[in-house]
Design a protein around this motif. Structure first.
Motif: not given
Length: 565
Positions: A15, A422, A450, A455, A458, A464-466, A468, A471, A475, A503
């Motif tokens: 990430g 992930t 997740y 990060t 997708g 995308y950041a964990q 959210t 995310f 994913l 996360g």
């Protein structure tokens, strides 16, 4: 007594690496008739002519190649990321499509000195050739740009072939233009379910993409030599063909392959509800509420007992109830609670792995040992199946063999779940993803974690950041669009902020993500191209951490999952 373990991960390097990049992913613009490939020695047929690689990290090789007879192999070492560059003549105020085929370790492609916004794109390790592409526009006085490829520190060597900087002639010369490729050979179908089929074919020299035809109609285009076609109807016959494409045009169609879908789809799980909530139950005390299995709320449809223990026999596992850590909970009480949960319609599985789990299945013998020992635990304790939560590596070939053997022993009622990290599900080339696809016909659900991942990419190629909703949805889309049935995809999240290193999302975010994926509502920035009403549901680590928070997670997520379409 079992060693206390927590389902936490601290490896967020992937990430972090993504976050360090300024990615600019876009669809290549259609070229005009005068456009050319401005890159020289784009296929490395002339060795490293026109290319410069840092620290002598690059060399021209004859295998693997995507087109022609050569490709670039570049090997990161120490503090060198194996960066290879070429200066390319371009025309000012013009748009160019930058692309390359890559394979092997982490691979990056980009351009600097554009005079506007420099661009970059990347992919995690891949066992098959994959095309990276992006576009850039030159500034009003820009006459040259530097294109580059590089790997990542400490990762495996990467391979590059058939680089293209396609656009207006910059005056620097070019390689000979492409010719229309020949028709693909070796088209074969596998893994057919009532709604999908996997297609694969041989690589065609000089091809940059492939088109798939169903009953004479073009339905999709891909860059690799395999694809999963979804949206099929049960008990229906289809005919598939493939063509190869490049800038010169499209090849004739391949020989057709006939496919007839079965009456019912694949996937195991016996009587698992259409939409289900999975919770991990801790067989140890790590500060969360200590529970007996009977304490787990009815909102949980699948309970994963965490964890089995390795034995001295390669691949074999056992289960040791932590009676002391669980305040005197006896084996007889545990077995009775398993039976009571099953009588209430719940499924109880034994989870293999966890953060510190080191079960290794890497040959036929250990695969057999694994299957036999898990089946023995199912008979001894009444478990309905197994959960694969190996966070320290997995061999797709032999884990597939092990799970097939277990299925043969346990029969069609086997519940098979997985909880990969992930990074394990970023690409179908990863071992975990390969294993899931290999056992798709007996797989109940993949509840990817997740969290604890920083990060990630997708399915739209964006980062995308964990923590959210995007995310979760972007994913999940990777799995949903790359071979797994919606009923085999679940959202794995922490039950509280204390349950993971990062996360956590509120239960309301989980329910919004479920609605986005199943109904197309309550989405964040990312909205999937289609909905997946058969999505299995959600998972949490753990029922114990949920209890510590007054069951705030299951009280919200449980009823919402039950109410999904």
């Amino acid at each position: 007594m079992s060693t206390p373990r927590r389902k936490l991960r601290t490896r967020v390097w992937a990430g972090a690496a993504v976050a360090a990049l300024a990615l600019s992913l876009s669809t290549a613009v259609e070229a005009s008739a005068a456009d050319i490939n401005n890159a020289k020695n784009a296929g490395f047929e002339s060795g490293l002519s026109n290319w410069t690689c840092s620290a002598n990290s690059g060399t021209s090789v004859t295998t693997p190649v995507h087109g022609g007879t050569a490709a670039l192999r570049a090997a990161p070492s120490g503090q060198d990321n194996a960066r290879c560059t070429q200066t390319v003549a371009v025309r000012p105020s013009s748009t160019y499509s930058l692309s390359a085929w890559v394979q092997g370790g982490f691979a990056y492609l980009g351009a600097t000195g554009t005079g506007t916004t420099d661009v970059s794109t990347w992919t995690p390790d891949s066992t098959a050739w994959k095309q990276l592409s992006t576009t850039f526009t030159t500034g009003a006085s820009t006459t040259s740009v530097t294109l580059y490829t590089h790997g990542w520190y400490g990762q495996q060597p990467y391979f590059v072939d058939d680089v293209s900087v396609f656009g207006p002639d910059g005056g620097g010369g070019t390689d000979p233009g492409p010719t229309i490729p020949t028709a693909p050979t070796g088209l074969a179908a596998s893994g057919t379910t009532s709604t999908s089929v996997n297609l694969a074919w041989n690589t065609v020299s000089g091809a940059t993409g492939y088109a798939i035809y169903r009953d004479g109609t073009r339905i999709t285009a891909v860059t690799g030599t395999s694809a999963t076609v979804t949206g099929l109807t049960a008990s229906t016959s289809y005919s598939f063909q493939v063509t190869a494409t490049n800038a010169a045009g499209e090849s004739p169609r391949s020989t057709a392959v006939a496919v007839t879908t079965p009456a019912t789809g694949g996937g195991g799980g016996g009587t698992v509800p259409k939409h289900a909530v999975t919770g991990y139950w801790q067989n140890f005390n790590n500060g969360a509420t200590v529970q007996k299995l009977s304490d787990v709320p009815a909102a949980y449809d699948i309970i994963a007992v965490s964890f089995a223990d390795a034995t001295a026999t390669p691949g074999a596992v056992t289960f040791n109830l932590d009676t002391v850590g669980l305040n005197g909970y006896t084996v007889d009480q545990f077995k009775a609670d398993v039976a009571a949960k099953k009588a209430a319609g719940k499924k109880v599985v034994i989870s293999i792995g966890g953060e510190l789990g080191t079960i290794t299945v890497n040959n036929s013998t250990s695969a057999t040992n694994f299957a036999n020992s898990v089946y023995a635990l199912m008979q001894q304790y009444g478990f309905d199946g197994v959960d694969i939560d190996l966070e320290n590596g997995l061999n797709a070939t032999y884990m597939t063999q092990a799970l097939r053997s277990l299925s043969a022993l346990a029969g069609p009622s086997l519940v098979l779940t997985m909880a990969p990290q992930t990074i394990d599900m970023q690409s179908t080339s990863n071992s975990y993803f390969q294993t899931a696809l290999n056992v798709k016909d007996i797989l109940t659900v993949v509840n990817m974690q997740y969290y604890n991942s920083g990060t990630m990419l997708g399915c739209d190629g964006k980062v995308y950041a964990q923590g959210t909703i995007d995310f979760l949805t972007a994913l999940a889309c990777i799995q949903l669009e790359n071979g797994l049935a919606p009923s085999q995809v679940g959202l794995g999240v922490p039950a509280s902020t204390r349950a993971a290193g990062g996360g956590y999302v509120a239960p309301s975010v989980v329910t919004a993500a479920l609605d986005c994926l199943t109904k197309g509502t309550s989405c964040g920035t990312f909205k999937p191209a289609r909905t997946y009403p058969d999505l299995r549901g959600a998972m949490t680590w753990s029922t114990n951490w949920d209890a510590t928070s007054g069951n705030a997670w299951s009280n919200v997520v449980g009823p919402h999952v039950d109410a999904l379409p």
